[in-house]
Design an enzyme around this catalytic site. Structure first.
Site, PDB file in Angstrom:
ATOM      1  N   HIS A 157       0.968  -1.245  -0.129  1.00  0.00           N
ATOM      2  CA  HIS A 157       0.083  -0.048  -0.179  1.00  0.00           C
ATOM      3  C   HIS A 157       0.796   1.212   0.062  1.00  0.00           C
ATOM      4  O   HIS A 157       0.541   2.374   0.439  1.00  0.00           O
ATOM      5  CB  HIS A 157      -0.773  -0.056   1.209  1.00  0.00           C
ATOM      6  N   SER A 278      14.797  22.150 -15.906  1.00  0.00           N
ATOM      7  CA  SER A 278      13.606  22.998 -16.137  1.00  0.00           C
ATOM      8  C   SER A 278      14.039  24.363 -16.500  1.00  0.00           C
ATOM      9  O   SER A 278      15.243  24.956 -16.028  1.00  0.00           O
ATOM     10  CB  SER A 278      12.556  23.036 -14.705  1.00  0.00           C
ATOM     11  N   LYS A 284      15.723  22.066 -10.677  1.00  0.00           N
ATOM     12  CA  LYS A 284      14.857  20.663 -11.102  1.00  0.00           C
ATOM     13  C   LYS A 284      15.989  19.725 -11.740  1.00  0.00           C
ATOM     14  O   LYS A 284      16.821  20.054 -12.607  1.00  0.00           O
ATOM     15  CB  LYS A 284      13.923  20.972 -11.979  1.00  0.00           C
ATOM     16  N   GLU A 291       9.283   8.743 -16.768  1.00  0.00           N
ATOM     17  CA  GLU A 291       7.951   9.106 -17.272  1.00  0.00           C
ATOM     18  C   GLU A 291       7.512   8.825 -18.516  1.00  0.00           C
ATOM     19  O   GLU A 291       6.474   8.164 -18.617  1.00  0.00           O
ATOM     20  CB  GLU A 291       7.609  10.568 -17.151  1.00  0.00           C
TER      21      GLU A 291
END
Ligand code: ARG
Length: 461
Positions: A157, A278, A284, A291
């Site tokens: 979980h 970024s 960043k 992704e």
């Protein structure tokens, strides 16, 4: 003007829109090498059986090589009016060697031709997928061996469950990708039969030698039923299904890398080569490759559902619907190969943050199960009672703002007087993982054994 291939029956040519909807050359040119290999095998057989004069068959085979080199060097001019790769190649062959080119299509149809080309193409992709999976497995095994002893939290979980080792987590994916490779291997064995000679659907009356063409193209045998040979695309469906399952596995690992590389987890750093920055936020480091890899499943599964849907209502034998089988498989295969290569690169380059892993493993009462097991083993409690007592100890630690090993013996004995000093031996995360030494467990010795076993299996091939 009517068509050069079947114009005999036609007075007028197709509407412009008809030509656009009918043409597949925009994408099936990717089958050029397979088409020419199939035609060369067919021509050799026509010559050997005397169906075509052997000298003419040889001229056809030579001409096809010239066509191939024109396609490879980019000088070949593809024509939409010629619909697909098969007719483009044949038309060019005729330019090169004259009317003798017309003998190539003896005892053959585009139906068995395209089924053959496509099988050969998918077979190559299956081989590439297996190679890609193996490279990824090696990258994971290397991570597993380096971090066989490193302790991290295991989750259920996404809540801290029990400590596991980094190596154990890596090896879990080695198992998954191993099953993926075996699915491709199975699919290859089943699909490796030659449709060539099925002709349009019923076979042919010419005395062809189907064994000869099958062997020349590396097939194990000819397909046994001509209708089946030109009708089915289950080999492509199986490839897509295996690709989809692989992509699910890649996506889950990618998801973990996205989470693990966040500032909140800091379990891993992805290398510069697999990260982006970024344009506005200077701090960043984004895990874009992970992704995108997660998203590739969408395309691959989409293609799978797409082809299932194309095939589901088709009566035997060939229907033109089946021309729509290729683009989706091409796209899925491209996505899969890219995803496998990117994941292999990312995994090979990533650095696990050993301290962050251990810190996270030691928080969240991850050794509560070890404590309960100790109460069963050393104090003779039934597991349910031990579970209850441990729950009370966790609540006590939580109230005190500390972890289980930080409770004093007195505090523990308030909950259960049978607890002794020995309990502290099982409360560290290192003791926890070391104790789980059953076959398949997370103990470092088990992980090392599994990693060595996989290395041996993979190098045996
Ligand atoms: N371009 C076609 C395809 O991809 C080749 C087969 C055409 N056969 C036919 N009977 N029209 O399916």
């Amino acid at each position: 003007t009517s068509n050069a291939m079947w114009g005999g029956r036609f007075a007028a040519g197709p509407d412009e829109i008809m030509e656009a909807i009918n043409a597949s050359i925009g994408y099936d040119r990717r089958l050029a090498a397979q088409d020419i290999a199939g035609s060369r095998a067919h021509a050799a057989m026509l010559g050997a059986t005397g169906i075509v004069d052997p000298t003419e068959a040889e001229a056809i085979r030579e001409g096809l090589l010239t066509v191939l080199s024109e396609i490879e060097d980019g000088s070949f001019v593809f024509s939409t009016a010629l619909e697909d790769i098969h007719m483009n190649v044949e038309a060019r062959l005729k330019d090169l060697i004259g009317p003798v080119a017309g003998r190539l299509h003896t005892a053959r149809s585009r139906n068995d031709q395209v089924a053959t080309d496509f099988r050969l193409w998918v077979r190559d992709q299956i081989d590439a997928a297996m190679t890609g999976l193996e490279a990824l497995q090696f990258a994971l095994i290397e991570q597993a061996e380096a971090g066989a002893e490193w302790v991290m939290p295991g989750f259920t979980h996404l809540q801290t469950a029990q400590p596991v080792t980094w190596g154990h987590h890596m090896m879990a994916y080695v198992e998954m990708f191993g099953r993926d490779a075996s699915r491709f291997r199975d699919a290859r064995a089943r699909m490796n039969e030659s449709p060539l000679g099925a002709a349009a659907l019923a076979g042919t009356g010419f005395p062809i030698d189907r064994e000869m063409t099958a062997e020349a193209l590396g097939f194990d045998r000819p397909c046994a039923n001509s209708l089946d040979a030109v009708s089915d695309r289950d080999f492509a469906l199986e490839f897509l299904s295996a690709a989809s399952i692989t992509a699910v596995h890649l996506s889950r690992l990618a998801e973990e890398l996205v989470i693990w590389s966040s500032a909140q987890f800091r379990f891993v750093s992805l290398s510069d080569r697999w990260s982006t920055g970024s344009s506005i936020m200077p701090q960043k480091r984004n895990p874009d490759a992970a992704e995108l890899l997660r998203a590739k499943l969408g395309r691959i599964l989409g293609a799978t559902v797409g082809l299932f849907t194309v095939m589901k209502g088709l009566p035997l034998a060939y229907s033109k619907d089946m021309q729509e089988d290729k683009e989706q498989v091409f796209d899925a295969a491209d996505s899969l190969m890219l995803a496998l290569a990117a994941m292999t690169g990312m995994v090979g380059d990533m650095t696990a943050n050993r301290d962050a892993l251990r810190g996270a493993a030691a928080s969240g009462f991850s050794t509560a199960t070890d404590l309960a097991d100790w109460l069963v083993r050393e104090a003779g409690l039934p597991f349910r009672e031990a579970h209850h007592a441990t729950g009370a100890l966790v609540a006590k630690a939580e109230a005190k703002g500390c972890d289980l090993p930080d409770l004093t013996l007195e505090e523990m004995q308030e909950v259960n007087p049978a607890i002794t000093e020995g309990v502290f031996d099982v409360l560290t995360v290192e003791a926890s993982v070391a104790s789980r030494s059953c076959y398949g467990g997370t103990a470092p010795e088990q992980v090392k054994r599994q990693a060595a076993g996989w290395r041996a299996r993979l190098s045996r091939g």
